[in-house]
Every structure is written in structure tokens, then in C-alpha cells.
Design a protein around this motif. Structure first.
Motif, PDB file in Angstrom:
ATOM      1  N   GLU A  42      -5.165  -4.349 -12.406  1.00  0.00           N
ATOM      2  CA  GLU A  42      -4.329  -3.265 -11.875  1.00  0.00           C
ATOM      3  C   GLU A  42      -3.251  -3.784 -10.924  1.00  0.00           C
ATOM      4  N   TRP A  43      -3.551  -4.875 -10.227  1.00  0.00           N
ATOM      5  CA  TRP A  43      -2.586  -5.472  -9.304  1.00  0.00           C
ATOM      6  C   TRP A  43      -1.389  -6.019 -10.070  1.00  0.00           C
ATOM      7  N   GLU A  65       0.798  -1.235   0.000  1.00  0.00           N
ATOM      8  CA  GLU A  65       0.000   0.000   0.000  1.00  0.00           C
ATOM      9  C   GLU A  65       0.827   1.281   0.000  1.00  0.00           C
ATOM     10  N   LYS A  75      -6.446  -8.713  -9.550  1.00  0.00           N
ATOM     11  CA  LYS A  75      -7.024  -7.696 -10.433  1.00  0.00           C
ATOM     12  C   LYS A  75      -6.007  -7.306 -11.504  1.00  0.00           C
ATOM     13  N   HIS A  80      -1.618   4.126  -6.236  1.00  0.00           N
ATOM     14  CA  HIS A  80      -2.466   5.226  -5.770  1.00  0.00           C
ATOM     15  C   HIS A  80      -3.958   4.912  -5.886  1.00  0.00           C
ATOM     16  N   ARG A  81      -4.287   3.706  -6.308  1.00  0.00           N
ATOM     17  CA  ARG A  81      -5.679   3.263  -6.364  1.00  0.00           C
ATOM     18  C   ARG A  81      -5.789   1.964  -5.575  1.00  0.00           C
ATOM     19  N   ARG A  82      -6.820   1.853  -4.772  1.00  0.00           N
ATOM     20  CA  ARG A  82      -6.984   0.659  -3.938  1.00  0.00           C
ATOM     21  C   ARG A  82      -7.015  -0.626  -4.750  1.00  0.00           C
ATOM     22  N   ARG A  83      -7.617  -0.582  -5.917  1.00  0.00           N
ATOM     23  CA  ARG A  83      -7.723  -1.824  -6.702  1.00  0.00           C
ATOM     24  C   ARG A  83      -6.351  -2.336  -7.143  1.00  0.00           C
ATOM     25  N   GLN A  84      -5.333  -1.488  -7.099  1.00  0.00           N
ATOM     26  CA  GLN A  84      -3.976  -1.948  -7.396  1.00  0.00           C
ATOM     27  C   GLN A  84      -3.463  -2.916  -6.325  1.00  0.00           C
ATOM     28  N   CYS A  85      -4.063  -2.877  -5.162  1.00  0.00           N
ATOM     29  CA  CYS A  85      -3.630  -3.715  -4.038  1.00  0.00           C
ATOM     30  C   CYS A  85      -4.456  -4.981  -3.895  1.00  0.00           C
ATOM     31  N   PHE A 119      -4.368   6.459   2.739  1.00  0.00           N
ATOM     32  CA  PHE A 119      -4.706   5.896   1.432  1.00  0.00           C
ATOM     33  C   PHE A 119      -5.527   4.616   1.553  1.00  0.00           C
ATOM     34  N   PHE A 120      -5.062   3.660   2.332  1.00  0.00           N
ATOM     35  CA  PHE A 120      -5.734   2.359   2.447  1.00  0.00           C
ATOM     36  C   PHE A 120      -5.503   1.858   3.877  1.00  0.00           C
TER      37      PHE A 120
END
Length: 163
Positions: free
Chosen positions: A31-32, A14, A29, A20-25, A116-117
Motif C-alpha cells: 500500500e505504501w 500522513e 508495504k 486514508h489507511r495507516r498501512r499506506q504510511c 488519522f495517525f
């Protein structure tokens, strides 16, 4: 013969550069998959710095979600990848005994704090308290490091936590 110097990196996703986007984590996904490259680059840079600073061996603990987020072959020479969230001793974060230094890479704020998260330990708790004080994952792992006599020498991550 000189003794081997070992450092340990406790890495989380994180607080990584470019995330910078939650879906990256969120594991799996689209984005991950891209975020894994950012994650690996930040951790590899710290491995390189620790190696340049005289550490022969750098144990990398990937503590994000399943623990299988980094590209281990891209971590560089001297890096020993310890994936997964399995317990090696009394903690899911691993056994730090024998290390001379610890580094936190990608740290983030804990549950109930602005950031951020924000979450603590898999995001399933509203807050985690020790002695009546809210703690972050950094505090939890720091306690294990202290028990093992390992000083923290580097911290990077979410600005709200680092400040």
C-alpha cells in the motif's frame, strides 16, 4: 541580475490526499508503494505553485520515516530533493537558512491527539511538550524555521491539524 528566490517544502505522508489507511504510511508495504504516487503528486503540485509564484528553487525535505518516499524526478523543474532523515545542521529536518518561504505539505496531528495517525517524531513518544504545552511536528519544525528567519506561507494536511 535578480537574486534567486528559494522556498522549502517540509513534506510528510500522513496528511496527503488519498492516504486514508495507516498501512499506506508504512515503508515497504504494498500500500505504501501506491501511496508514494499520491505523496509525490501533492508535493509536485506545491512545487509547481511555488515556481509559478516566482521561486526559482524549491528545496523538498521528505521527513516521512526514512525520507525516501517521493519520486524525485516527478517533482518538476526547479525542485531540489533532500531525502533522508540525516541532520544537515541542528535538526533532522534540515537547514532552512537562505529560504524566503516555507510550505508544509501532508502535515498531521501530534502524539496524544485525535486524528488519522497521530504521532510526533517517528511515533515513539506518547507526547512531546515544550513549556508544558503539547506540540506537533509542525510546531517543532516551525521553531527551526523561526530560528532561521523563514516564514511559513502554506500549510496542507490532516484536517484536524489545519483547523
Amino acid at each position: 541580475m535578480a537574486s534567486r528566490r528559494t522556498a522549502v517544502i517540509v513534506a510528510d505522508m500522513e496528511g496527503i490526499t488519498g492516504i486514508h489507511r495507516r498501512r499506506q504510511c508504512h515503508t515497504g508495504k504494498r500500500e505504501w508503494r501506491e501511496a508514494r504516487r499520491h505523496y509525490t503528486a501533492d508535493v509536485a503540485a506545491v512545487v509547481e505553485g511555488l515556481r509559478a509564484g516566482g521561486f526559482d528553487r524549491v528545496v523538498v525535505r521528505d521527513v516521512h520515516d526514512t525520507g525516501y518516499n517521493l519520486y524525485p524526478l516527478a517533482l518538476g523543474p526547479g525542485a531540489v530533493w533532500r531525502p533522508g532523515s540525516r541532520a544537515e545542521r541542528h535538526t533532522v529536518y534540515g537547514d532552512f537558512r537562505g529560504a524566503q518561504l516555507a510550505a508544509f505539505v501532508g502535515a498531521h496531528v501530534g502524539a496524544g491527539r485525535p486524528g488519522f495517525f497521530p504521532h510526533t517524531v517517528w511515533g515513539v513518544y506518547d507526547s512531546v511538550r515544550v513549556g508544558g504545552t503539547d506540540v506537533d511536528e509542525l510546531d517543532v519544525v516551525g521553531g527551526f524555521l523561526a530560528d532561521d528567519g523563514v516564514p511559513v506561507g502554506f500549510l496542507s494536511g490532516e484536517a484536524a491539524l489545519v483547523e
